[in-house]
Design an enzyme around this catalytic site. Sequence first.
Site, PDB file in Angstrom:
ATOM      1  N   ARG A  23       0.822  -1.214   0.000  1.00 22.54           N
ATOM      2  CA  ARG A  23       0.000   0.000   0.000  1.00 22.54           C
ATOM      3  C   ARG A  23       0.857   1.264   0.000  1.00 22.54           C
ATOM      4  O   ARG A  23       0.339   2.361   0.254  1.00 22.54           O
ATOM      5  CB  ARG A  23      -0.905   0.010   1.248  1.00 22.54           C
ATOM      6  N   ASP A  50       9.262  -6.129   2.547  1.00 21.54           N
ATOM      7  CA  ASP A  50       8.561  -7.016   1.622  1.00 21.54           C
ATOM      8  C   ASP A  50       7.965  -6.197   0.480  1.00 21.54           C
ATOM      9  O   ASP A  50       7.215  -5.256   0.719  1.00 21.54           O
ATOM     10  CB  ASP A  50       7.433  -7.743   2.374  1.00 21.54           C
ATOM     11  N   TYR A  55       3.280  -4.701  -7.107  1.00 19.81           N
ATOM     12  CA  TYR A  55       2.741  -3.711  -6.165  1.00 19.81           C
ATOM     13  C   TYR A  55       2.662  -2.325  -6.819  1.00 19.81           C
ATOM     14  O   TYR A  55       3.579  -1.898  -7.526  1.00 19.81           O
ATOM     15  CB  TYR A  55       3.579  -3.657  -4.882  1.00 19.81           C
ATOM     16  N   GLY A 266       1.391  -3.614   7.275  1.00 19.02           N
ATOM     17  CA  GLY A 266       0.990  -2.909   6.058  1.00 19.02           C
ATOM     18  C   GLY A 266       0.625  -1.451   6.229  1.00 19.02           C
ATOM     19  O   GLY A 266       0.220  -0.802   5.275  1.00 19.02           O
TER      20      GLY A 266
HETATM   21  N1  LIG Z   1       1.949 -12.457  -0.627  1.00 19.34           N
HETATM   22  C1  LIG Z   1       0.787 -11.921  -0.916  1.00 19.34           C
HETATM   23  O1  LIG Z   1       0.008 -12.408  -1.764  1.00 19.34           O
HETATM   24  C2  LIG Z   1       0.386 -10.672  -0.186  1.00 19.34           C
HETATM   25  C3  LIG Z   1      -0.929 -10.193  -0.289  1.00 19.34           C
HETATM   26  C4  LIG Z   1      -1.255  -9.026   0.420  1.00 19.34           C
HETATM   27  C5  LIG Z   1      -0.299  -8.377   1.195  1.00 19.34           C
HETATM   28  N2  LIG Z   1       0.979  -8.868   1.235  1.00 19.34           N
HETATM   29  C6  LIG Z   1       2.023  -8.206   2.060  1.00 19.34           C
HETATM   30  O2  LIG Z   1       1.519  -8.014   3.353  1.00 19.34           O
HETATM   31  C7  LIG Z   1       1.645  -6.635   3.712  1.00 19.34           C
HETATM   32  C8  LIG Z   1       0.585  -6.258   4.687  1.00 19.34           C
HETATM   33  O3  LIG Z   1      -0.715  -6.450   4.129  1.00 19.34           O
HETATM   34  P1  LIG Z   1      -1.865  -5.427   4.510  1.00 19.34           P
HETATM   35  O4  LIG Z   1      -1.464  -4.065   4.106  1.00 19.34           O
HETATM   36  O5  LIG Z   1      -3.141  -5.971   4.012  1.00 19.34           O
HETATM   37  O6  LIG Z   1      -1.769  -5.532   6.131  1.00 19.34           O
HETATM   38  P2  LIG Z   1      -2.766  -5.181   7.298  1.00 19.34           P
HETATM   39  O7  LIG Z   1      -1.919  -4.693   8.412  1.00 19.34           O
HETATM   40  O8  LIG Z   1      -3.663  -6.331   7.552  1.00 19.34           O
HETATM   41  O9  LIG Z   1      -3.679  -4.011   6.736  1.00 19.34           O
HETATM   42  C9  LIG Z   1      -3.185  -2.713   6.578  1.00 19.34           C
HETATM   43  C10 LIG Z   1      -4.371  -1.782   6.426  1.00 19.34           C
HETATM   44  O10 LIG Z   1      -5.034  -1.733   7.698  1.00 19.34           O
HETATM   45  C11 LIG Z   1      -5.179  -0.370   8.050  1.00 19.34           C
HETATM   46  N3  LIG Z   1      -5.072  -0.235   9.517  1.00 19.34           N
HETATM   47  C12 LIG Z   1      -4.028  -0.569  10.298  1.00 19.34           C
HETATM   48  N4  LIG Z   1      -4.273  -0.278  11.599  1.00 19.34           N
HETATM   49  C13 LIG Z   1      -5.508   0.255  11.611  1.00 19.34           C
HETATM   50  C14 LIG Z   1      -6.328   0.767  12.650  1.00 19.34           C
HETATM   51  N5  LIG Z   1      -5.909   0.785  13.933  1.00 19.34           N
HETATM   52  N6  LIG Z   1      -7.565   1.237  12.320  1.00 19.34           N
HETATM   53  C15 LIG Z   1      -7.988   1.224  11.034  1.00 19.34           C
HETATM   54  N7  LIG Z   1      -7.237   0.748   9.987  1.00 19.34           N
HETATM   55  C16 LIG Z   1      -6.016   0.284  10.298  1.00 19.34           C
HETATM   56  C17 LIG Z   1      -4.040   0.343   7.381  1.00 19.34           C
HETATM   57  O11 LIG Z   1      -4.360   1.719   7.208  1.00 19.34           O
HETATM   58  P3  LIG Z   1      -3.241   2.848   7.571  1.00 19.34           P
HETATM   59  O12 LIG Z   1      -2.222   2.797   6.494  1.00 19.34           O
HETATM   60  O13 LIG Z   1      -4.058   4.096   7.566  1.00 19.34           O
HETATM   61  O14 LIG Z   1      -2.688   2.513   8.931  1.00 19.34           O
HETATM   62  C18 LIG Z   1      -3.953  -0.389   6.044  1.00 19.34           C
HETATM   63  O15 LIG Z   1      -4.885   0.138   5.128  1.00 19.34           O
HETATM   64  C19 LIG Z   1       1.595  -5.902   2.358  1.00 19.34           C
HETATM   65  O16 LIG Z   1       2.175  -4.624   2.403  1.00 19.34           O
HETATM   66  C20 LIG Z   1       2.400  -6.833   1.505  1.00 19.34           C
HETATM   67  O17 LIG Z   1       3.789  -6.612   1.698  1.00 19.34           O
HETATM   68  C21 LIG Z   1       1.323 -10.003   0.585  1.00 19.34           C
END
Ligand SMILES: NC(=O)c1ccc[n+]([C@@H]2O[C@H](COP(=O)([O-])OP(=O)(O)OC[C@H]3O[C@@H](n4cnc5c(N)ncnc54)[C@H](OP(=O)(O)O)[C@@H]3O)[C@@H](O)[C@H]2O)c1
Length: 302
Positions: A23, A50, A55, A266
Amino acid sequence: MMKREKLSAHGPEFSRMVYGTWRLLDTKPTTQEINRRLHACLELGITTLDTAEIYGLYEVEQVLGAALALSPGLRNKFELITKAGIYVPCSYHPERRTAHYNATGPRLLKSVEKSLRFLGTDHVELFLVHRPDWLTRADDTAAGLNELLRTGKIRAAGVSNYSASQFDLLNARMEQPLVTNQIEFSLLHPEPINDGTLHQCEKLGVLPMAWSPLAGGRIFDPSNSAAPRLAEAAKSMSSRYNAATLEQLAYAWILAHPSHPLPVIGTNKLERLQSAAQSDAIVLEREDWYALWEAAQGRKIP
Ligand SMILES: NC(=O)c1ccc[n+]([C@@H]2O[C@H](COP(=O)([O-])OP(=O)(O)OC[C@H]3O[C@@H](n4cnc5c(N)ncnc54)[C@H](OP(=O)(O)O)[C@@H]3O)[C@@H](O)[C@H]2O)c1
């Protein structure tokens, strides 16, 4: 300071929590802002980044490379993970008609060359096949990975979103064993506990990585029926963990699984990154781990 772990007996050593860049461009940060975020990661002991070719629709790696290049020597302070294998139509690739997976050896070699160029480095510490490609024989994928390992362009190979049997098949064709399976794992996606993927990691002595550890933010979304139950459960146990927040307890829940998953954080917010980094100090009591499972699922354990 954040703990560190080796992914496998001969695998790379990473920080216990990893910073994910999926993101990264959502908030349209400048290169300087990303550079500052990278320095913040290091201050917190998060040394593993990562990313993936796809991306930001193929833009994140280039911006990340530019942000790393702003500070001399910064790249060498990090372990870089990238992935390839998902190809979608976009403005750079109008010739593509349909989104597809391609984990053929030659395709992976080509993608890694591009990733190295964009990231401004001659190697990555870990390369992952982003998704299993249903049309490619494991020998073909393994030939590409083995070649990349031999040339040192990737120092270790792994997979992402592979089932246990897909992992087994590819691993059997590798000259060096795969070092991880990066899978979706969170309170709202606990399936890996019972679908064999985490058991396989434990059996083989490789650490899994958990993507979307906060279910992409859905654990906080009031329109999700689990969110208020999780908020309530977190409130009831918070005082036992130095006033930990739901966010921190959700990371601790993943960290507590016996397969030792590495959560991939993330957030784009510095304060959330700082709070996430404190989660590896939380050791959840058994009953609280199960209480969070029950709150997420909205039912008692079977
Ligand atoms: N291998 C794969 O297929 C795959 C797929 C998806 C992801 N990934 C990896 O995993 C990483 C993490 O995935 P993810 O970004 O989905 O992780 P996540 O931590 O589950 O979700 C992040 C999202 O949650 C929001 N968030 C976090 N804390 C919050 C809170 N207290 N209240 C409201 N919203 C909150 C964040 O917004 P804010 O930015 O505003 O905090 C962001 O939009 C990615 O960056 C990527 O590197 C890998």
